[in-house]
Design an enzyme around this catalytic site. Structure first.
Site, short mmCIF file in Angstrom:
data_model
loop_
_atom_site.label_atom_id
_atom_site.label_comp_id
_atom_site.label_asym_id
_atom_site.label_seq_id
_atom_site.Cartn_x
_atom_site.Cartn_y
_atom_site.Cartn_z
CG HIS A 121 -2.05 -1.01 1.11
ND1 HIS A 121 -2.59 -1.65 2.19
CD2 HIS A 121 -2.71 -1.48 0.02
CE1 HIS A 121 -3.54 -2.48 1.79
NE2 HIS A 121 -3.63 -2.40 0.47
CB CYS A 158 7.96 21.01 -11.52
SG CYS A 158 6.49 20.00 -11.67
CB SER A 195 -8.58 -7.64 9.86
OG SER A 195 -8.51 -6.75 8.75
#
Length: 250
Positions: A121, A158, A195
């Site tokens: 993740h 940028c 979980s």
């Protein structure tokens, strides 16, 4: 103690252990469990919207304020690996191949010293410019309320707002195929502190057990929806469980 001895025997016999970890691994380091009963996401479901790619695109400056508050960014540098992280590093130091696939974004597996880690993740430790792709570390991210890219994009600065390198709600998971590829190389699956609720991460045990026929161990404080597919299951505090297992390791 029979279950812990059984786990230790399987770990002793394994050469390449595939380790899936979740928030329960880091709670002993002081990091809240976001997903278990009473966790942060359960307390306020609106956090999922604020931590979405949609909200980042819509309100990037407010996104960063909420992101830093929700993930307690001021405290990230004060967290340290606990005995569960160090247990995995010690197995690697003894010569076992340890491949960690983690849901956690805290970077503690890296700090503990393991070398093969898939951050499924993403990570809190960096952010990337959506325009030019320049990456920035945590110290730069924390230097201002809203981090902007200061790299040159062509001949001009940028100046775009950075996007954190975690997987936001609405983002695609990019590491799943890599995770399955590393599972193909293992001979034991060890799942700790998760979980197994979040998809598609929770498909990985099925792949390891049903497609690759890996022997499997699950250690989690609470029951999971996939307890029944594992060979050995223990519901206990992870730190206590690891302490018991270590007594039987070679």
């Amino acid at each position: 103690m029979t279950l812990y001895k059984n786990m230790a025997t399987r770990i002793n016999q394994a050469q390449h252990i595939i380790v899936l970890t979740g928030a329960g691994v880091s709670t002993a380091s002081g990091i809240p469990d976001f997903r278990s009963s009473g966790g942060i996401w359960e307390q306020d479901r609106s956090r999922e919207y604020y931590m979405s790619s949609e909200y980042f695109q819509k309100e990037p400056e407010d996104f960063w304020r909420k992101y830093k508050a929700i993930f307690q960014m001021k405290l990230v540098g004060t967290y340290h690996p606990n005995n569960v992280h160090l247990f995995l590093q010690q197995l690697e130091a003894k010569g076992k191949k340890i491949s960690i696939i983690t849901q956690n974004v805290d970077g503690l597996h890296e700090r503990a010293g393991n070398t093969t880690i898939i951050n499924y993740h993403g990570t809190l430790q960096s952010a990337t410019c959506p325009t030019c792709g320049t990456s920035y570390g945590l110290s730069y991210i924390m230097n201002s309320e809203t981090p902007y890219c200061n790299d040159l994009y062509g001949s001009t600065p940028c100046g775009d707002i950075l996007k954190p390198d975690i997987v936001l709600f609405g983002d695609s998971i990019t590491e799943h195929d890599k995770a399955e590829a590393i599972i193909d190389q293992g001979d034991l699956l060890l799942v700790m502190g998760t979980s197994l609720f979040v998809m598609p991460f929770n498909f990985l045990p099925d792949y390891a057990i049903y497609q690759r026929s890996l022997p499997s161990i699950l250690i989690n404080r609470e029951e999971t929806m996939k307890d029944n597919i594992f060979d050995v299951v223990v519901h206990d505090d992870l730190s206590k469980a690891i302490h018991h297992i270590q007594r039987f390791l070679q």
